[in-house]
Design a protein around this motif. Sequence first.
Motif, PDB file in Angstrom:
ATOM      1  N   ASP A  68       0.683  -1.262  -0.105  1.00 46.29           N
ATOM      2  CA  ASP A  68       0.168   0.046   0.369  1.00 46.29           C
ATOM      3  C   ASP A  68       0.558   1.109   0.105  1.00 46.29           C
ATOM      4  O   ASP A  68       1.779   1.126   0.844  1.00 46.29           O
ATOM      5  CB  ASP A  68      -0.704  -0.347   1.586  1.00 46.29           C
ATOM      6  CG  ASP A  68      -1.366  -0.833   1.179  1.00 46.29           C
ATOM      7  OD1 ASP A  68      -2.162  -1.345   0.720  1.00 46.29           O
ATOM      8  OD2 ASP A  68      -1.674  -2.057   2.210  1.00 46.29           O
ATOM      9  N   ASP A  69       0.786   2.515  -1.220  1.00 49.17           N
ATOM     10  CA  ASP A  69       1.384   3.566  -0.807  1.00 49.17           C
ATOM     11  C   ASP A  69       0.241   4.727  -1.001  1.00 49.17           C
ATOM     12  O   ASP A  69      -1.105   4.041  -1.322  1.00 49.17           O
ATOM     13  CB  ASP A  69       2.492   3.361  -1.916  1.00 49.17           C
ATOM     14  CG  ASP A  69       1.859   3.503  -3.442  1.00 49.17           C
ATOM     15  OD1 ASP A  69       1.082   3.628  -2.812  1.00 49.17           O
ATOM     16  OD2 ASP A  69       2.720   3.097  -4.081  1.00 49.17           O
ATOM     17  N   SER A  70       0.786   5.467  -1.217  1.00 51.44           N
ATOM     18  CA  SER A  70      -0.416   6.667  -1.485  1.00 51.44           C
ATOM     19  C   SER A  70      -1.629   6.720  -2.594  1.00 51.44           C
ATOM     20  O   SER A  70      -2.277   7.218  -2.078  1.00 51.44           O
ATOM     21  CB  SER A  70       0.597   8.228  -1.199  1.00 51.44           C
ATOM     22  OG  SER A  70       1.283   8.351  -2.248  1.00 51.44           O
ATOM     23  N   SER A  71      -1.061   5.849  -3.272  1.00 48.23           N
ATOM     24  CA  SER A  71      -2.129   6.483  -4.334  1.00 48.23           C
ATOM     25  C   SER A  71      -2.472   5.029  -5.121  1.00 48.23           C
ATOM     26  O   SER A  71      -2.937   5.041  -5.964  1.00 48.23           O
ATOM     27  CB  SER A  71      -0.492   6.124  -6.049  1.00 48.23           C
ATOM     28  OG  SER A  71       0.213   5.771  -5.737  1.00 48.23           O
ATOM     29  N   SER A  73      -3.068  -0.009  -4.074  1.00 47.06           N
ATOM     30  CA  SER A  73      -2.734  -1.008  -3.662  1.00 47.06           C
ATOM     31  C   SER A  73      -3.103  -2.122  -3.927  1.00 47.06           C
ATOM     32  O   SER A  73      -3.707  -2.456  -4.616  1.00 47.06           O
ATOM     33  CB  SER A  73      -3.751  -0.985  -2.535  1.00 47.06           C
ATOM     34  OG  SER A  73      -4.042  -2.124  -1.786  1.00 47.06           O
ATOM     35  N   SER A  98       7.134  -0.824   6.287  1.00 48.23           N
ATOM     36  CA  SER A  98       6.417   0.738   6.120  1.00 48.23           C
ATOM     37  C   SER A  98       7.869   1.040   6.649  1.00 48.23           C
ATOM     38  O   SER A  98       9.080   1.230   6.957  1.00 48.23           O
ATOM     39  CB  SER A  98       6.039   1.268   7.248  1.00 48.23           C
ATOM     40  OG  SER A  98       6.850   1.178   8.358  1.00 48.23           O
ATOM     41  N   LYS A 100       8.398   5.636   4.585  1.00 47.42           N
ATOM     42  CA  LYS A 100       7.973   6.228   4.556  1.00 47.42           C
ATOM     43  C   LYS A 100       6.164   6.624   4.402  1.00 47.42           C
ATOM     44  O   LYS A 100       5.912   5.519   5.103  1.00 47.42           O
ATOM     45  CB  LYS A 100       8.928   6.997   2.927  1.00 47.42           C
ATOM     46  CG  LYS A 100       9.620   8.118   3.878  1.00 47.42           C
ATOM     47  CD  LYS A 100      10.202   8.390   2.504  1.00 47.42           C
ATOM     48  CE  LYS A 100      11.544   8.955   2.717  1.00 47.42           C
ATOM     49  NZ  LYS A 100      12.272   9.163   1.947  1.00 47.42           N
ATOM     50  N   ASN A 101       5.995   6.347   2.843  1.00 50.72           N
ATOM     51  CA  ASN A 101       3.907   6.090   2.276  1.00 50.72           C
ATOM     52  C   ASN A 101       3.874   4.819   2.478  1.00 50.72           C
ATOM     53  O   ASN A 101       2.987   4.834   2.147  1.00 50.72           O
ATOM     54  CB  ASN A 101       4.026   7.303   1.656  1.00 50.72           C
ATOM     55  CG  ASN A 101       3.988   8.414   2.446  1.00 50.72           C
ATOM     56  OD1 ASN A 101       3.936   8.434   3.449  1.00 50.72           O
ATOM     57  ND2 ASN A 101       4.300   9.681   1.560  1.00 50.72           N
ATOM     58  N   VAL A 102       4.809   3.598   2.106  1.00 49.88           N
ATOM     59  CA  VAL A 102       4.533   2.886   2.000  1.00 49.88           C
ATOM     60  C   VAL A 102       4.777   1.553   2.923  1.00 49.88           C
ATOM     61  O   VAL A 102       6.107   2.138   3.900  1.00 49.88           O
ATOM     62  CB  VAL A 102       5.763   1.687   0.916  1.00 49.88           C
ATOM     63  CG1 VAL A 102       5.551   0.552   0.107  1.00 49.88           C
ATOM     64  CG2 VAL A 102       5.993   3.159  -0.580  1.00 49.88           C
TER      65      VAL A 102
END
Length: 141
Positions: A68-71, A73, A98, A100-102
Motif C-alpha cells: 500500500d502506498d499513497s496512490s 494498493s 513500512s 515513509k508512505n509505503v
Amino acid sequence: MTVISKICVQLQFLFVVLLLFISTGSCLQCYKCFSTNRDCYGGNPRYLGILNCSSKHEVCATFQYQIDDSSASYVTTIRGCQPITKDGICSQLMKTKSNKNVVQKGILCETCNTDLCNSCTIKSVSFFTLPIAILLIILKI
C-alpha cells in the motif's frame, strides 16, 4: 574359459550392479516468478519459469505481499527457491514493513520440498473428492 577370464567377467558384472546404486545428486527445482499479474499469482505452470535451486538446503516457496502506498494498493507474488533458516522462512517474510508512505504486509507464505511443488496458490478439489462427498451426503439422508 580361464580362471582369470571368469574373475574379469564377475568383476565387470559387479561393477555394473554397483553403478545401478549410484545416483547423482541434484538440487530441487522450483517455479519462479516475481510479478503483480494474475499469471504469477494463479501459479499456472504455463506462465512460470523453472529455477534450479543452488543448494540442498533450500525449499520452494511462494510469498505474497500486499503493498500500500499513497496512490494504490496491489499484491505482489514471488515464487522461487528460499534458503532454510533456523527461525523459519515465513517468520521474517510475514512481518509488516513500512518505509515513509509505503507499507508492505505479508499475506501468504507457503513452502514445500519436492520438485515444482510451488505452482498453484489456489487449491483444487480432487476428482474423487466431490463424488465421495455427494455419496456420503446421500447415504446420511
